[in-house]
Design an enzyme around this catalytic site. Structure first.
Site, PDB file in Angstrom:
ATOM      1  N   ARG A  19      37.418  33.470  38.998  1.00 28.65           N
ATOM      2  CA  ARG A  19      36.788  34.743  38.711  1.00 28.65           C
ATOM      3  C   ARG A  19      37.411  35.404  37.475  1.00 28.65           C
ATOM      4  O   ARG A  19      38.605  35.723  37.493  1.00 28.65           O
ATOM      5  CB  ARG A  19      37.008  35.629  39.942  1.00 28.65           C
ATOM      6  N   TYR A  24      41.865  38.363  35.677  1.00 32.12           N
ATOM      7  CA  TYR A  24      42.583  38.189  36.939  1.00 32.12           C
ATOM      8  C   TYR A  24      43.532  36.986  36.977  1.00 32.12           C
ATOM      9  O   TYR A  24      44.213  36.773  37.975  1.00 32.12           O
ATOM     10  CB  TYR A  24      41.563  38.104  38.093  1.00 32.12           C
ATOM     11  N   ASN A  75      45.326  44.953  48.349  1.00 31.09           N
ATOM     12  CA  ASN A  75      44.474  45.066  47.165  1.00 31.09           C
ATOM     13  C   ASN A  75      43.049  45.159  47.706  1.00 31.09           C
ATOM     14  O   ASN A  75      42.435  44.141  48.017  1.00 31.09           O
ATOM     15  CB  ASN A  75      44.637  43.844  46.253  1.00 31.09           C
ATOM     16  N   HIS A  81      37.574  51.660  45.237  1.00 31.32           N
ATOM     17  CA  HIS A  81      36.888  52.768  44.569  1.00 31.32           C
ATOM     18  C   HIS A  81      35.845  53.444  45.450  1.00 31.32           C
ATOM     19  O   HIS A  81      35.267  54.449  45.044  1.00 31.32           O
ATOM     20  CB  HIS A  81      36.234  52.242  43.284  1.00 31.32           C
ATOM     21  N   ASP A  88      40.703  55.643  55.865  1.00 31.52           N
ATOM     22  CA  ASP A  88      40.935  56.205  57.198  1.00 31.52           C
ATOM     23  C   ASP A  88      41.717  55.243  58.088  1.00 31.52           C
ATOM     24  O   ASP A  88      42.556  55.664  58.890  1.00 31.52           O
ATOM     25  CB  ASP A  88      39.603  56.581  57.860  1.00 31.52           C
ATOM     26  N   GLU A  99      49.767  49.629  47.351  1.00 29.58           N
ATOM     27  CA  GLU A  99      48.461  49.274  46.778  1.00 29.58           C
ATOM     28  C   GLU A  99      48.715  48.431  45.531  1.00 29.58           C
ATOM     29  O   GLU A  99      49.490  48.836  44.662  1.00 29.58           O
ATOM     30  CB  GLU A  99      47.721  50.569  46.408  1.00 29.58           C
ATOM     31  N   HIS A 101      46.954  46.116  42.345  1.00 30.38           N
ATOM     32  CA  HIS A 101      45.809  45.639  41.555  1.00 30.38           C
ATOM     33  C   HIS A 101      46.316  44.692  40.489  1.00 30.38           C
ATOM     34  O   HIS A 101      47.319  44.988  39.819  1.00 30.38           O
ATOM     35  CB  HIS A 101      45.062  46.799  40.894  1.00 30.38           C
ATOM     36  N   SER A 103      44.725  43.887  37.738  1.00 27.04           N
ATOM     37  CA  SER A 103      44.431  44.484  36.432  1.00 27.04           C
ATOM     38  C   SER A 103      44.870  45.944  36.429  1.00 27.04           C
ATOM     39  O   SER A 103      45.085  46.547  37.488  1.00 27.04           O
ATOM     40  CB  SER A 103      42.932  44.385  36.146  1.00 27.04           C
ATOM     41  N   ARG A 108      40.344  50.287  32.419  1.00 28.35           N
ATOM     42  CA  ARG A 108      39.034  49.641  32.549  1.00 28.35           C
ATOM     43  C   ARG A 108      37.918  50.688  32.685  1.00 28.35           C
ATOM     44  O   ARG A 108      38.085  51.824  32.299  1.00 28.35           O
ATOM     45  CB  ARG A 108      39.086  48.648  33.723  1.00 28.35           C
ATOM     46  N   ARG A 112      36.468  52.544  37.846  1.00 30.05           N
ATOM     47  CA  ARG A 112      37.648  51.911  38.468  1.00 30.05           C
ATOM     48  C   ARG A 112      38.876  52.823  38.444  1.00 30.05           C
ATOM     49  O   ARG A 112      39.942  52.473  38.966  1.00 30.05           O
ATOM     50  CB  ARG A 112      37.988  50.594  37.753  1.00 30.05           C
TER      51      ARG A 112
HETATM   52  C1  DQA Z   1      41.059  44.826  41.366  1.00 30.68           C
HETATM   53  C2  DQA Z   1      40.383  45.886  40.482  1.00 30.68           C
HETATM   54  C3  DQA Z   1      39.068  46.330  41.076  1.00 30.68           C
HETATM   55  O1  DQA Z   1      38.457  47.312  40.247  1.00 30.68           O
HETATM   56  C4  DQA Z   1      38.129  45.146  41.182  1.00 30.68           C
HETATM   57  O2  DQA Z   1      36.922  45.550  41.804  1.00 30.68           O
HETATM   58  C5  DQA Z   1      38.727  43.991  41.879  1.00 30.68           C
HETATM   59  C6  DQA Z   1      40.139  43.655  41.649  1.00 30.68           C
HETATM   60  C7  DQA Z   1      42.345  44.242  40.720  1.00 30.68           C
HETATM   61  O3  DQA Z   1      43.076  43.586  41.426  1.00 30.68           O
HETATM   62  O4  DQA Z   1      42.554  44.439  39.516  1.00 30.68           O
HETATM   63  O5  DQA Z   1      38.052  43.241  42.561  1.00 30.68           O
HETATM   64  O6  DQA Z   1      41.445  45.435  42.591  1.00 30.68           O
END
Ligand code: DQA
Length: 145
Positions: A19, A24, A75, A81, A88, A99, A101, A103, A108, A112
């Site tokens: 992907r 990523y 993640n 978003h 919840d 959390e 991510h 990216s 972006r 996001r």
């Molecule tokens: C993500 C960032 C999100 O905006 C995106 O929808 C993903 C991956 C990241 O790991 O950078 O699927 O969570």
């Protein structure tokens, strides 16, 4: 016995490696999970990894983890978003939540930039690729020890 940590990957992260590799990276989810579990093991943690493309399945996984885990790394991918339901579910847990991510979501598209969980997470790591998960494990080790 080692403390249990749960790592949840949200939608489309099962496609890691294939992907949008320019965003990523080229590591597959299988390879990433293997490294996370190994790193956890070295530090005496029992790490379970879980991926789902379905919001309700992620909610149920978080609910099932209640009382069972010492920390959560999540993640939520695109659900980051949008999902009040995942927010919840996380609020039910009284444990450190990191959390992650891959990216830098703030560099972006504007949609996001908003995370539904950043204000309830213990911390957030974004933009450091798969290393973000390893830094999250390090952070958890510090927090729970
Ligand atoms: C993500 C960032 C999100 O905006 C995106 O929808 C993903 C991956 C990241 O790991 O950078 O699927 O969570």
């Amino acid at each position: 016995m080692g403390k249990k940590i749960l790592v949840i990957h949200g939608p489309n992260l099962n496609m890691l490696g294939k992907r949008e590799p320019e965003i990523y990276g080229s590591t597959t989810l299988f390879e990433l999970n293997k490294e996370i579990v190994q790193k956890g093991k070295k530090s005496g943690l029992i790490v379970e990894t879980f991926q789902s493309n379905h919001e309700g399945v992620i909610v149920e996984k978080i609910q099932e983890a209640f009382g069972e885990i010492s920390a959560l790394i999540i993640n939520p991918a695109a659900f980051t978003h949008t999902s009040i339901a995942i927010r919840d579910a996380i609020l039910i847990l009284d444990i450190p939540v990191i959390e992650v991510h891959l990216s830098n979501i703030y560099k972006r598209e504007p949609f996001r930039h908003k995370s539904m969980i950043s204000d309830i997470a213990t911390g957030q790591i974004a933009g450091l690729g798969i290393d973000g998960y390893f830094f999250a494990l390090d952070a958890i080790l510090k927090i729970i020890s």
